[in-house]
Design an enzyme around this catalytic site. Structure first.
Site, PDB file in Angstrom:
ATOM      1  N   ASP A 159      -4.585 -10.640   0.454  1.00 52.62           N
ATOM      2  CA  ASP A 159      -3.082 -11.357   0.637  1.00 52.62           C
ATOM      3  C   ASP A 159      -2.426 -11.114  -0.676  1.00 52.62           C
ATOM      4  O   ASP A 159      -3.025 -11.612  -1.825  1.00 52.62           O
ATOM      5  CB  ASP A 159      -3.367 -12.958   0.989  1.00 52.62           C
ATOM      6  CG  ASP A 159      -1.818 -13.351   1.243  1.00 52.62           C
ATOM      7  OD1 ASP A 159      -1.127 -13.039   1.513  1.00 52.62           O
ATOM      8  OD2 ASP A 159      -1.867 -14.806   0.896  1.00 52.62           O
ATOM      9  N   HIS A 160      -1.096 -10.834  -0.918  1.00 49.49           N
ATOM     10  CA  HIS A 160      -0.378 -10.488  -1.951  1.00 49.49           C
ATOM     11  C   HIS A 160      -1.322  -9.705  -2.883  1.00 49.49           C
ATOM     12  O   HIS A 160      -1.251  -9.688  -4.106  1.00 49.49           O
ATOM     13  CB  HIS A 160      -0.148 -11.772  -2.590  1.00 49.49           C
ATOM     14  CG  HIS A 160       1.100 -12.474  -1.974  1.00 49.49           C
ATOM     15  ND1 HIS A 160       0.577 -13.480  -0.897  1.00 49.49           N
ATOM     16  CD2 HIS A 160       2.248 -12.349  -1.957  1.00 49.49           C
ATOM     17  CE1 HIS A 160       1.937 -13.810  -0.287  1.00 49.49           C
ATOM     18  NE2 HIS A 160       2.900 -13.251  -1.000  1.00 49.49           N
TER      19      HIS A 160
ATOM     20  N   HIS B  87       0.944  -1.377   0.093  1.00 56.57           N
ATOM     21  CA  HIS B  87       0.079   0.205  -0.042  1.00 56.57           C
ATOM     22  C   HIS B  87       0.873   1.332  -0.045  1.00 56.57           C
ATOM     23  O   HIS B  87       2.361   1.146   0.071  1.00 56.57           O
ATOM     24  CB  HIS B  87      -0.983  -0.013   1.056  1.00 56.57           C
ATOM     25  CG  HIS B  87      -0.269   0.226   2.402  1.00 56.57           C
ATOM     26  ND1 HIS B  87      -1.040   1.005   3.602  1.00 56.57           N
ATOM     27  CD2 HIS B  87       0.843  -0.112   3.057  1.00 56.57           C
ATOM     28  CE1 HIS B  87      -0.194   1.050   4.559  1.00 56.57           C
ATOM     29  NE2 HIS B  87       1.121   0.505   4.323  1.00 56.57           N
TER      30      HIS B  87
ATOM     31  N   HIS C  21       4.056  -4.835   3.712  1.00 55.60           N
ATOM     32  CA  HIS C  21       4.119  -5.347   5.068  1.00 55.60           C
ATOM     33  C   HIS C  21       3.809  -6.788   5.251  1.00 55.60           C
ATOM     34  O   HIS C  21       3.016  -7.385   4.510  1.00 55.60           O
ATOM     35  CB  HIS C  21       2.998  -4.576   6.069  1.00 55.60           C
ATOM     36  CG  HIS C  21       3.373  -3.131   6.266  1.00 55.60           C
ATOM     37  ND1 HIS C  21       4.449  -2.694   6.693  1.00 55.60           N
ATOM     38  CD2 HIS C  21       2.861  -1.978   5.399  1.00 55.60           C
ATOM     39  CE1 HIS C  21       4.552  -1.445   6.917  1.00 55.60           C
ATOM     40  NE2 HIS C  21       3.337  -0.989   5.891  1.00 55.60           N
TER      41      HIS C  21
ATOM     42  N   CYS D  20       6.107   6.353   3.819  1.00 57.37           N
ATOM     43  CA  CYS D  20       4.926   5.433   3.424  1.00 57.37           C
ATOM     44  C   CYS D  20       4.338   6.079   2.213  1.00 57.37           C
ATOM     45  O   CYS D  20       3.393   5.582   1.658  1.00 57.37           O
ATOM     46  CB  CYS D  20       4.008   5.603   4.624  1.00 57.37           C
ATOM     47  SG  CYS D  20       4.770   4.517   5.988  1.00 57.37           S
TER      48      CYS D  20
ATOM     49  N   GLU E 275       0.844  -4.340  11.730  1.00 51.40           N
ATOM     50  CA  GLU E 275       1.562  -3.962  10.559  1.00 51.40           C
ATOM     51  C   GLU E 275       2.966  -4.056  10.468  1.00 51.40           C
ATOM     52  O   GLU E 275       3.531  -4.565   9.600  1.00 51.40           O
ATOM     53  CB  GLU E 275       1.541  -2.202  10.363  1.00 51.40           C
ATOM     54  CG  GLU E 275       1.991  -1.939   9.190  1.00 51.40           C
ATOM     55  CD  GLU E 275       1.636  -0.422   8.889  1.00 51.40           C
ATOM     56  OE1 GLU E 275       0.840   0.068   8.728  1.00 51.40           O
ATOM     57  OE2 GLU E 275       2.679   0.275   9.509  1.00 51.40           O
TER      58      GLU E 275
ATOM     59  N   HIS F 277       4.851   0.273  -0.934  1.00 53.63           N
ATOM     60  CA  HIS F 277       5.725  -0.517   0.137  1.00 53.63           C
ATOM     61  C   HIS F 277       4.924  -1.421   0.679  1.00 53.63           C
ATOM     62  O   HIS F 277       3.675  -1.483   0.483  1.00 53.63           O
ATOM     63  CB  HIS F 277       6.262   0.345   1.124  1.00 53.63           C
ATOM     64  CG  HIS F 277       5.309   0.799   2.271  1.00 53.63           C
ATOM     65  ND1 HIS F 277       4.516   2.082   1.884  1.00 53.63           N
ATOM     66  CD2 HIS F 277       4.992   0.484   3.340  1.00 53.63           C
ATOM     67  CE1 HIS F 277       3.703   2.292   2.938  1.00 53.63           C
ATOM     68  NE2 HIS F 277       3.982   1.455   3.871  1.00 53.63           N
TER      69      HIS F 277
END
Length: 135
Positions: free
Chosen positions: A79-80, A14, A41, A33, A125, A39
C-alpha cells in the site's frame, strides 16, 4: 466445502519495463505503462479461502484473523508503495498484475490455518481489468 471472500484495497505505483529491451520496444509493448515516471492504480484485492465450517464456531475462519493475515503479509508491503522498488516479493520480476497476484498468493499461503486453503486471488487493477489466480 464453503468459500469465504475478503475484499481489501490498496494503492500502488509501478511501471512495466523490461531492462533488456530498448525504450522504443518497451513503449511498443507496454505503451504508457512503460512511462519512466511510473503510474499508479487503486487495486481491489479479493482473497477467497475454502474449507469446512467449524462446528463449534460456525465459521470457516474468523474474518478478523483473515483480515490481519492479509494486512500483515500483503497490504503493509504494497500500500502506497512503488511495486518495482519497494516490494520484496516482487524483486527481480516484471511488476505486472499477473505477477502481483501470484506473489500475493505466495505471501498468504504459509500463514493460513491448516484447515483452510487459499482458493483464489482476484486482483482488480482497474474496474475493467482484473486477474484471477488459483495457484
Amino acid at each position: 466445502m464453503v468459500y469465504l471472500t475478503r475484499l481489501m484495497h490498496f494503492n500502488a505505483a509501478h511501471k512495466l519495463y523490461n531492462p533488456a529491451w530498448t525504450q522504443e520496444k518497451n513503449e511498443q509493448v507496454f505503451g504508457v505503462c512503460a512511462n519512466e515516471n511510473w503510474h499508479g492504480h487503486n487495486f481491489d484485492l479479493y482473497v477467497t479461502i475454502k474449507g469446512e465450517v467449524d462446528e463449534d464456531t460456525g465459521f470457516l475462519m474468523d474474518v478478523k484473523q483473515l483480515k490481519k493475515i492479509i494486512t500483515e503479509q500483503v497490504i503493509k508491503k504494497v500500500d502506497h508503495k512503488n511495486l518495482n522498488l519497494d516490494v520484496d516479493f516482487l524483486k527481480g520480476k516484471m511488476c505486472s498484475t499477473e505477477n502481483l497476484a501470484i506473489g500475493i498468493w505466495n505471501q498468504l499461503t504459509p500463514h493460513l490455518p491448516q484447515n483452510v486453503q487459499l482458493h483464489c486471488i482476484k486482483l482488480y487493477e482497474t474496474p475493467r481489468i482484473f486477474v484471477e489466480y488459483f495457484g
